[in-house]
Motif scaffolding. Structure first.
Motif, PDB file in Angstrom:
ATOM      1  N   GLY A 304      43.219  52.209  38.931  1.00  0.00           N
ATOM      2  CA  GLY A 304      43.920  51.547  37.807  1.00  0.00           C
ATOM      3  C   GLY A 304      43.037  50.876  36.997  1.00  0.00           C
ATOM      4  N   ILE A 305      43.063  50.729  35.664  1.00  0.00           N
ATOM      5  CA  ILE A 305      42.354  49.843  34.923  1.00  0.00           C
ATOM      6  C   ILE A 305      43.609  48.853  34.353  1.00  0.00           C
ATOM      7  CG2 ILE A 305      40.900  49.666  32.826  1.00  0.00           C
ATOM      8  CD1 ILE A 305      39.745  51.545  35.072  1.00  0.00           C
ATOM      9  N   LEU A 306      43.373  47.600  34.732  1.00  0.00           N
ATOM     10  CA  LEU A 306      44.416  46.703  34.203  1.00  0.00           C
ATOM     11  C   LEU A 306      43.686  45.664  33.316  1.00  0.00           C
ATOM     12  CD1 LEU A 306      45.523  45.792  38.042  1.00  0.00           C
ATOM     13  CD2 LEU A 306      46.494  47.434  36.326  1.00  0.00           C
ATOM     14  N   LEU A 307      44.548  44.871  32.510  1.00  0.00           N
ATOM     15  CA  LEU A 307      44.090  43.789  31.648  1.00  0.00           C
ATOM     16  C   LEU A 307      44.484  42.465  32.359  1.00  0.00           C
ATOM     17  CD1 LEU A 307      43.456  42.751  29.021  1.00  0.00           C
ATOM     18  CD2 LEU A 307      45.623  42.613  28.233  1.00  0.00           C
ATOM     19  N   ASP A 308      43.574  41.645  32.587  1.00  0.00           N
ATOM     20  CA  ASP A 308      43.651  40.459  33.253  1.00  0.00           C
ATOM     21  C   ASP A 308      43.998  40.624  34.680  1.00  0.00           C
ATOM     22  OD1 ASP A 308      43.244  38.969  30.797  1.00  0.00           O
ATOM     23  OD2 ASP A 308      45.433  39.025  30.137  1.00  0.00           O
ATOM     24  N   ASP A 309      43.504  41.611  35.358  1.00  0.00           N
ATOM     25  CA  ASP A 309      43.958  41.881  36.734  1.00  0.00           C
ATOM     26  C   ASP A 309      45.366  41.672  37.072  1.00  0.00           C
ATOM     27  OD1 ASP A 309      43.243  42.629  39.416  1.00  0.00           O
ATOM     28  OD2 ASP A 309      42.930  40.649  39.636  1.00  0.00           O
ATOM     29  N   ASN A 310      46.452  42.320  36.045  1.00  0.00           N
ATOM     30  CA  ASN A 310      47.521  41.873  36.225  1.00  0.00           C
ATOM     31  C   ASN A 310      48.368  43.197  36.283  1.00  0.00           C
ATOM     32  OD1 ASN A 310      50.560  41.572  35.793  1.00  0.00           O
ATOM     33  ND2 ASN A 310      50.167  39.681  34.393  1.00  0.00           N
TER      34      ASN A 310
END
Length: 370
Positions: A304-310
């Motif tokens: 997974g590629i997440l924004l802000d590790d969210n």
């Protein structure tokens, strides 16, 4: 500020403006007029840029071109404009066809302010071609596209030079399209081209199917190798500043030790291809967010590629554990998964990736009081 700087500055502003642009007229004012201005034409001088230029045809009266760029009082380029959310592939360019045939312009542009399709009359004089010879997206503005676009700027506009380029672009575009089709599903003729010099046995249906699979695999591996070499060079240049690489790359796994290249027994291994895809996605998104906000989190079934590790802000998911690799996008209500034949295809999804990130940031922005 030179042409390249003006165009790139405009491209950088677009993702931040889209949520405020609700109509076609707003698209013209916020996106298309600044684009024409970036080409060096004075949008406030009607002798240079004329909005709503009359293009009456026979009994059809009141036909108007959204914008016409003039030179010595004659139109050289016509713009038909649509709302920024319009899918140009589903838009009938009939108006632009009609405008093209009744003016002296040699170039027609169909645009939604983000994607631009350039047409001319290579197939038949004074009849606009059915397919554009040049197209690009402002959300995925590559150096080659900028160089081609520069030829349309006021300071260097040369009709014969652009027409020569248009011819080359038209055929090279078709060749790339055919190559992409063959890479996905090679024809018998395409397979035979590679097999003939290396195989002397009888070409049965089973052998043909085996070599078709081998041809796809070999070509994808070759392209992947080329991309890897370019990526290594780019990363070497980016790592030149005195910033330690480990702090730049944030990779989280659910194994005890978050070291993707050396997982514990039975743990999760982040592959070189997943890291390569991660770097490419980061490079794409650096235009809209700081790269440290783009984080990889590897799990058993996907990366997974997440924004802000969210977890509530998934940008995309990489499904690289099967023979046919795919990528999942989150720009709708449900995850949309499509095949990924080669890493370079990620650049073709730049607009989709950026739009997802921009949507997350727009959602958390404070609403203005009414």
């Amino acid at each position: 500020m030179d042409f390249i700087d003006r165009i790139r500055e405009l491209a950088t502003r677009i993702p931040k403006q889209l949520e405020y642009i609700q109509t076609e007229e707003a698209t013209k004012n916020a996106l298309i007029m600044p684009f024409i201005s970036a080409l060096g034409y004075n949008v406030f001088d009607p002798t240079e840029v004329t909005p709503e230029l009359n293009a009456d045809i026979g009994i059809k009266k009141g036909e108007k071109v959204d914008y016409a760029i003039l030179r010595d009082g004659k139109p050289i380029m016509l713009f038909e404009c649509k709302h920024h959310a319009a899918d140009l592939s589903k838009v009938h360019a009939s108006q632009l066809y009609r405008y093209f045939s009744v003016t002296e312009a040699r170039f027609g542009v169909l645009t939604n302010g983000i994607v631009y399709w350039f047409y001319t009359d290579l197939d038949a004089p004074n009849k606009m071609d059915a397919k554009p010879f040049f197209e690009f997206s402002m959300l995925d503005l590559r150096d080659q596209a900028v160089e081609e676009l520069k030829k349309f700027s006021k300071s260097v506009f040369d009709l014969s030079n652009i027409l020569t380029t248009a011819n080359e672009l038209k055929y090279s575009r078709e060749i790339k399209r055919i190559f992409a089709e063959q890479l996905a599903e090679p024809s018998d003729e395409f397979v035979k081209f590679f097999v003939a010099p290396i195989y002397t046995g009888k070409m049965t249906q089973k052998v043909r199917e085996q070599f078709a699979a081998l041809t796809r695999l070999a070509l994808r591996q070759y392209i992947s190798d080329q991309v890897n070499e370019r990526l290594k060079t780019a990363l070497a240049v980016e790592s030149a500043p005195p910033a330690p690489a480990p702090t730049e790359l944030v990779v989280l796994t659910n194994s005890a030790t978050p070291t993707p290249s050396e997982p514990e027994h039975g743990g999760i291994q982040t592959t070189a291809e997943e890291l390569e895809a991660f770097y490419i996605i980061r490079a794409i998104l650096r235009e809209v967010v700081p790269v440290k906000r783009v984080v990889m989190r590897d799990v058993q079934s996907y990366c997974g590629i997440l924004l802000d590790d969210n977890n509530r802000k998934p940008i995309c998911r990489l499904y690289f554990n099967s023979i046919v690799k795919s990528i999942g996008f989150f720009d709708g209500e449900k995850e949309a998964r499509i095949p990924l034949l080669q890493m370079d295809e990620l650049y073709g999804h730049a607009g989709r990736l950026k739009a997802t990130v921009v949507r997350y940031d727009a959602a958390k922005a404070p609403q203005k009081a009414t």
